[in-house]
Design a protein around this motif. Structure first.
Motif, mmCIF file in Angstrom:
data_model
loop_
_atom_site.group_PDB
_atom_site.id
_atom_site.type_symbol
_atom_site.label_atom_id
_atom_site.label_comp_id
_atom_site.label_asym_id
_atom_site.label_seq_id
_atom_site.Cartn_x
_atom_site.Cartn_y
_atom_site.Cartn_z
ATOM 1 N N SER A 30 33.655 0.890 -2.136
ATOM 2 C CA SER A 30 34.211 2.086 -2.794
ATOM 3 C C SER A 30 35.710 1.893 -3.062
ATOM 4 C CB SER A 30 33.940 3.347 -1.969
ATOM 5 O OG SER A 30 34.788 3.388 -0.850
ATOM 6 N N GLU B 65 36.078 -0.241 -6.183
ATOM 7 C CA GLU B 65 35.911 0.594 -7.379
ATOM 8 C C GLU B 65 37.174 1.421 -7.617
ATOM 9 O OE1 GLU B 65 32.045 2.579 -7.112
ATOM 10 O OE2 GLU B 65 32.848 4.011 -8.581
ATOM 11 N N LEU B 66 37.690 1.996 -6.550
ATOM 12 C CA LEU B 66 38.890 2.832 -6.651
ATOM 13 C C LEU B 66 40.072 2.026 -7.199
ATOM 14 C CD1 LEU B 66 40.463 5.500 -5.895
ATOM 15 C CD2 LEU B 66 40.937 4.400 -3.700
ATOM 16 N N GLN C 241 40.166 -0.456 -9.176
ATOM 17 C CA GLN C 241 40.064 -0.673 -10.625
ATOM 18 C C GLN C 241 40.389 0.613 -11.380
ATOM 19 O OE1 GLN C 241 36.468 -3.293 -11.483
ATOM 20 N NE2 GLN C 241 36.455 -3.228 -9.356
ATOM 21 N N LYS C 242 39.937 1.740 -10.839
ATOM 22 C CA LYS C 242 40.248 3.036 -11.471
ATOM 23 C C LYS C 242 41.753 3.299 -11.443
ATOM 24 C CE LYS C 242 36.043 5.674 -10.759
ATOM 25 N NZ LYS C 242 35.371 6.157 -9.568
ATOM 26 N N GLU C 243 42.403 2.833 -10.378
ATOM 27 C CA GLU C 243 43.854 3.062 -10.241
ATOM 28 C C GLU C 243 44.666 2.148 -11.151
ATOM 29 O OE1 GLU C 243 44.081 2.585 -5.830
ATOM 30 O OE2 GLU C 243 45.113 4.508 -5.873
ATOM 31 N N GLY C 244 44.004 1.157 -11.775
ATOM 32 C CA GLY C 244 44.697 0.292 -12.739
ATOM 33 C C GLY C 244 45.046 -1.087 -12.212
#
Ligand code: NAD
Length: 490
Positions: A347, A350-351, A353-356
């Motif tokens: 998780s 995934e996070l 990658q979402k954060e950039g």
């Protein structure tokens, strides 16, 4: 491979839990049952507390230093004689690869135990503070300080390097003269219950040492923390549970000693003696990153950032087939402990990658490695220190790479965390020392120095904990001091 059933050790007896209740322990390599452990009831915990209290109050355990020292040394000899069993437990139950087993899991644990035992003669039990006058010189007193064991100590431990943490607490507490109750994590009962068996064989008086295992992660620990008969709780684990222990211990003003999480930084200065080696060895792979003091943030100079990324890319590619093998003698990375932990680490991937942030290497689960909990060594680049993947403890094989402008910037970033457990600095000697002194952490390795050893105090600043374990300081954590002033006749 199946381990023998893990049993309780309470009031001098190795036994099953009330009603013979057990729970299944799943092995990290296979996801299958590797042993059954006693599932203690509240009554079992109660009995262990009563036994430890009795042994402290009614025997000479805390005052007969010589007798205690002999018994602890006998216990040490039995632990060493059972080295192969310890190795098997670390591999099968904690998921340690062979290379990690013969380092942190067993060898360092045994070396640390030896160091504590060697330090025992240095512990002061009494100190003369001289004669002094009071009340305008009318009264004279001869003053001394007496050091004595605090009483009953509960040790609550995690699953990552269980034998190491268990011995750090148990040997120090017993040497200090406390009576103890060891409560391991539900995933790793055997690294504790084997100590119960060996304490029985060593001939410890009943109640001096007790081991309680239970499937419920919180029940036994909460009973121990809240009970007024327990004087001290020594805890290693997550910051969240550490705070709960402080809270639950407050009504009885429990002495608490906490070794918590970390998000340590490895600062590589632009003049590091071997820049390529320093960068390549920053990979978070040892025991799949499940170590509280592992440096999971690497800080590299902006001026050499692209060069660092190329080195890391190559290092991760070179490591791709060097992990996840149960029988490979040189391997240092196996699976993570459980499905829950694997999901948690994924998780965060995934996070990130979402954060950039960008995944330079890894990032995936690897069910092809076996039925257990395998995650690729993972490296995030272009990370900013305020991202959650740079602030929160992931406790898996995940490294984040953060560029910095100059030494001041590197120090600022390293300290910009709620944690403060450890750190590394690599650079020219004087400059690296200057940076090391500015880090708000309990230990720092400079140019590869080993800052974690059984004869050195270990612990954290800020959210990483309270108190110090190991070293002479680690034994003294279990002591109280008492002033005795004796009036001198006029
Ligand atoms: P955890 O905090 O979930 O559990 C640690 C221990 O506390 C276990 O024995 C657990 O059963 C027990 N526990 C859980 N809830 C409790 C409660 N309410 N009251 C009393 N006891 C309770 O940690 P974990 O998942 O087993 O281990 C991983 C964590 O431990 C990571 O955050 C890691 O950084 C930390 N850790 C720190 C050190 C250190 O020395 N600083 C060493 C190893 C692990």
């Amino acid at each position: 491979m199946i381990l023998p059933e893990a049993k309780l050790y309470v009031d001098g007896k190795v036994r099953q839990a009330e009603g013979g209740k057990t729970y299944d322990v799943l092995g990290p390599w296979t996801g299958e049952v590797v042993t059954k452990a006693a599932d203690a009831s509240a009554a079992d915990v109660e009995e262990s507390i009563a036994a430890a209290r009795r042994a402290f109050d009614e025997t000479d355990w805390s005052t007969n230093h010589a007798k205690r020292f002999e018994l602890v040394k006998k216990f040490r000899d039995l632990i060493k004689a059972n080295n192969d069993r310890m190795v098997q437990i670390a591999r099968v139950e904690a998921g340690a690869a062979i290379g990690a087993t013969y380092a942190a899991h067993v060898n360092n644990a045994v070396d640390g135990m030896d160091a504590l035992i060697d330090l025992f003669p240095e512990v002061k039990w009494e100190e003369d503070r001289g004669r002094a006058s009071a009340m305008g010189g009318k009264y004279l007193s001869d003053r001394k300080i007496v050091y004595e064991a605090i009483g009953v100590a509960a040790a609550i431990t995690p699953w990552n390097v269980p034998l190491y943490v268990n011995l750090g607490k148990v040997i120090a507490g017993l040497l200090a003269g406390c009576t103890m109750i060891l409560k391991p994590a539900p995933n790793t009962p055997s690294a504790a219950t084997i100590l119960g068996e060996l304490a029985l064989e060593a001939g410890f008086p009943a109640g001096v040492f007790n081991v309680i295992t239970s499937e419920d992660p919180a029940m036994a620990g909460e009973l121990l923390t809240k009970d007024a008969r327990v004087d001290l709780v020594t805890f290693t684990g997550s910051t969240l549970v550490g705070k709960k222990i402080m809270e639950n211990g407050a009504p009885t003003l429990k002495r608490v000693f906490l070794e918590l999480g970390g998000k340590s930084a490895n600062i590589i200065l632009d003049d590091a003696p071997n820049f390529a080696m320093a960068v390549a060895s920053s990979m978070v792979v040892f025991h799949a990153g499940q170590g509280c003091a592992i440096c999971t943030r690497v800080l590299v100079p902006e001026s050499r950032y692209q060069e660092a990324l190329a080195i890391l890319e190559q290092a991760y590619a070179g490591f791709a087939d060097k992990w996840g093998k149960f029988d490979e003698p040189t391997s240092i990375m196996g699976p993570v402990i459980s499905k829950k932990q694997m999901d948690r680490v994924l998780s965060y991937v995934e996070l990130g990658q979402k954060e950039g942030a960008r995944v330079l290497a890894g990032g995936k689960a690897r069910p092809d490695k076996g039925g257990g909990y395998f995650i690729e060594p993972t490296c995030f680049v272009d990370v900013k220190n305020d991202m959650r993947i740079a602030q929160e403890e992931i406790f898996g094989p995940v490294l984040v790479v953060i560029p910095y402008k100059d030494d001041e910037d590197a120090i600022r970033i390293a300290n910009d965390t709620t944690y403060g457990l450890s750190g590394m600095v690599q650079g020219s000697a004087e400059r690296a020392q200057k940076v090391a002194k500015r880090l708000r952490t309990g230990s720092v390795s400079v140019n590869g120095g080993m800052c974690i050893a059984g004869d050195l105090p270990f612990g954290g600043y800020k959210g990483s904990g309270i108190g110090r374990e190991w070293g002479r300081e680690g034994i003294e954590e279990f002591l109280e001091s008492k002033v005795i002033a004796t009036g001198v006749p006029a």
